[in-house]
Enzyme design. Structure first.
Site, PDB file in Angstrom:
ATOM      1  N   HIS A  84       4.993  -1.469  13.328  1.00 41.04           N
ATOM      2  CA  HIS A  84       3.845  -1.197  12.469  1.00 41.04           C
ATOM      3  C   HIS A  84       3.929  -2.000  11.177  1.00 41.04           C
ATOM      4  O   HIS A  84       5.014  -2.389  10.728  1.00 41.04           O
ATOM      5  CB  HIS A  84       3.782   0.289  12.142  1.00 41.04           C
ATOM      6  CG  HIS A  84       3.405   1.130  13.315  1.00 41.04           C
ATOM      7  ND1 HIS A  84       2.906   2.397  13.176  1.00 41.04           N
ATOM      8  CD2 HIS A  84       3.437   0.891  14.642  1.00 41.04           C
ATOM      9  CE1 HIS A  84       2.645   2.912  14.350  1.00 41.04           C
ATOM     10  NE2 HIS A  84       2.972   2.002  15.268  1.00 41.04           N
ATOM     11  N   GLU A  86       3.525  -1.025   8.115  1.00 39.28           N
ATOM     12  CA  GLU A  86       4.316  -0.331   7.094  1.00 39.28           C
ATOM     13  C   GLU A  86       5.809  -0.508   7.371  1.00 39.28           C
ATOM     14  O   GLU A  86       6.599  -0.733   6.447  1.00 39.28           O
ATOM     15  CB  GLU A  86       3.955   1.159   7.065  1.00 39.28           C
ATOM     16  CG  GLU A  86       2.501   1.442   6.752  1.00 39.28           C
ATOM     17  CD  GLU A  86       1.579   1.476   7.975  1.00 39.28           C
ATOM     18  OE1 GLU A  86       0.436   1.948   7.824  1.00 39.28           O
ATOM     19  OE2 GLU A  86       1.985   1.044   9.081  1.00 39.28           O
ATOM     20  N   CYS A 112       0.806   6.520  10.345  1.00 40.46           N
ATOM     21  CA  CYS A 112       1.087   7.482  11.400  1.00 40.46           C
ATOM     22  C   CYS A 112       2.284   8.351  11.003  1.00 40.46           C
ATOM     23  O   CYS A 112       2.896   8.159   9.952  1.00 40.46           O
ATOM     24  CB  CYS A 112       1.379   6.744  12.699  1.00 40.46           C
ATOM     25  SG  CYS A 112       2.956   5.840  12.686  1.00 40.46           S
ATOM     26  N   CYS A 115       5.609   6.239  10.466  1.00 38.16           N
ATOM     27  CA  CYS A 115       5.602   5.454   9.230  1.00 38.16           C
ATOM     28  C   CYS A 115       5.693   6.349   8.003  1.00 38.16           C
ATOM     29  O   CYS A 115       6.390   6.021   7.042  1.00 38.16           O
ATOM     30  CB  CYS A 115       4.374   4.556   9.170  1.00 38.16           C
ATOM     31  SG  CYS A 115       4.475   3.175  10.342  1.00 38.16           S
TER      32      CYS A 115
END
Length: 185
Positions: A84, A86, A112, A115
């Site tokens: 991801h 992040e 999410c 993260c």
């Protein structure tokens, strides 16, 4: 006299940079960009995609991205190899020895579960996001909200124009319902 453009405030400025970072994302799901900010300065950026040195999603690098029909909404995270945005921003900071405790992140999608946990564990103080994300299973919302409450300076939405919204958000491309999966997965 030359006419000047209005100067964007810090939130709009940083989210604009997160949108520019997102342009590098090649996930076949949602495309996300993230910017970690400390003392009003960018210390790291990240976008979602496969690990460095591996084929990208659009080159068949991730089975989940390449075979979306095989994975019902909210499933297959254990086989998705995308990192991801992040996470990539946190990992890039770590790779270069940059401490992020007390920093904030600007991300083009609300993070999410995974993260959020990682951002909290790294000591991040706040999250600024553009597009909504919600857990696929609404019964998990209280747990998600508990994670959100852990950020000292809070979690805020930043309203900016996103001319590439349709390209970036898989729910707009596929017609799936919001909360289908985390951006990038």
């Amino acid at each position: 006299m030359t006419k000047t453009r209005p100067r964007p405030d810090m939130d709009h400025y940083m989210m604009g940079i997160a949108l520019a970072v997102r342009a590098r994302a090649n996930c076949l799901g949602s495309r996300v960009g993230a910017v970690i900010v400390m003392d009003r300065r960018i210390v790291s950026t990240g976008y979602n995609g496969t690990p460095a040195g591996m084929p990208n999603c659009d080159e068949g690098g991730c089975d989940r991205c390449g075979n979306r029909a095989r994975y019902p909404a909210g499933t297959g995270y254990d086989v998705c190899i995308c990192v991801h945005a992040e996470q990539n921003a946190l990992l890039a900071a770590a790779r270069f020895g940059i401490a992020v405790a007390g920093a904030s992140i600007y991300t083009t999608s609300r993070p999410c579960f995974g993260c959020l946990k990682e951002l909290l564990q790294a000591g991040m103080s706040g999250v600024h996001f553009l597009h909504e994300w919600t857990p696929h299973d609404s019964a998990l919302k209280p747990e998600y909200d508990r994670l959100l409450a852990g950020f000292k300076t809070g979690v805020q939405r930043v309203e900016v124009d996103d001319p590439d919204r349709e390209w970036a958000i898989s729910t707009l491309r596929t017609g799936e319902v919001q909360g289908h999966a985390s951006p990038g997965l």
